[in-house]
Enzyme design. Sequence first.
Site, PDB file in Angstrom:
ATOM      1  CG  HIS A 125       6.023  49.158  -1.405  1.00 47.72           C
ATOM      2  ND1 HIS A 125       6.994  48.862  -2.347  1.00 47.72           N
ATOM      3  CD2 HIS A 125       6.706  49.359  -0.239  1.00 47.72           C
ATOM      4  CE1 HIS A 125       8.189  48.899  -1.780  1.00 47.72           C
ATOM      5  NE2 HIS A 125       8.041  49.203  -0.504  1.00 47.72           N
TER       6      HIS A 125
ATOM      7  CB  CYS B 247       8.139  52.159   2.236  1.00 47.16           C
ATOM      8  SG  CYS B 247       9.190  50.703   2.230  1.00 47.16           S
TER       9      CYS B 247
END
Length: 344
Positions: free
Chosen positions: A242, A150
Amino acid sequence: MAVRVGVLGATGAVGQRLIQLLDPHSDFEIATLTASEASAGKTYRQAAKWRVDSPIPDAVADMTVTATDPDAVPNDVDMLFSSLPSSIGADVEPGFCEAGYVVSSNSSNGRMDDDIPLVIPEVNPDHLDLLEVQRDERGWDGAMVKNPNCSTITFVPTLAALTEYGLEKVHVSTLQAVSGAGYDGVSSMEIIDNAVPYIGGEEDKLETESRKLLGEFDGAELTHNGMDVAASCNRIPTIDGHLENVWVETEEDLTADAAAEAMREYPSLDLRSSPDPLIHVFEEPDRPQPRMDRTLGDGMAIAAGGLQESPFGLQYNCLAHNTIRGAAGASVLNGELLLENGYI
Ligand SMILES: NC(=O)c1ccc[n+]([C@@H]2O[C@H](COP(=O)([O-])OP(=O)(O)OC[C@H]3O[C@@H](n4cnc5c(N)ncnc54)[C@H](OP(=O)(O)O)[C@@H]3O)[C@@H](O)[C@H]2O)c1
């Protein structure tokens, strides 16, 4: 007609996102769900602690979860989306490929193998042709394609937009949401009022996967990109999204304005889950922010901002939703690419 698909590891955090994305998908129909022996035999509603932000789809709620075993998957299923823990994936995913299933997997096992395509469809769709090499070498009727970690997916599309300037050195520092560690991954006592400057194995993934993704495939062999990448990974108390701070040194002069234009113009694909634009570039100096910007493009867009020139090259921030673009959505998009390229 929709392709019948299964989800391996369907009860987990990424498995639930996969179900949320696959249920309304017109190309795919969920036909089978697998998990551990502890969940096998239960209905999905009983087995999964459903924690996604929409109700359990009716189509799966009363489906019986099976063990994660090729013999338990109906023969008319053509593709599997895997969100198994990587140690389990390493054990069982090859068996599904041997049995003829095409697997689009999130798990980190095998991502760096020479004959396993690691793919972000908007960045390196041509690497999918590694599947021919894979089938030759492994003798599989099925196939395996992986999406990256990710935090790798968050910054690599922005680098892809800059490749014409010649990527030399990349520094990336991440601020990663707790959902990236799974529901039980980080205890509240550890993360509330805190930041943890270590995520086991993560830095290596950013450094190696980015070079593979931006490598050249000549039809037989993949040469990894020669840029230097140094990553520093931090866990912070956000739920999803993120955020990453990036510095890029290039062979050719690169201004912030030219970089912003290259990112804005970087093309998306004509695939259902590919957002347009792929990269959303903010002018505001305090964006992107996880809470405000993680759902851009239904969670599939990359957000960038804060572009400026620095003594260490171009500096900017980028953000992506880690369980959608960074995990389940990435696998679904790879599934769409497999379908478009006739692998299913
Ligand atoms: N979370 C993220 O943001 C993220 C992002 C990118 C990639 N990933 C990767 O995606 C994968 C899944 O992560 P996750 O956060 O969804 O994990 P998770 O919540 O722990 O879910 C794991 C799933 O695997 C099943 N499972 C566990 N042991 C098994 C076994 N021995 N045999 C068969 N199935 C088994 C579990 O079933 P039971 O419910 O029966 O135990 C569950 O369905 C991991 O490889 C992770 O590294 C996660």
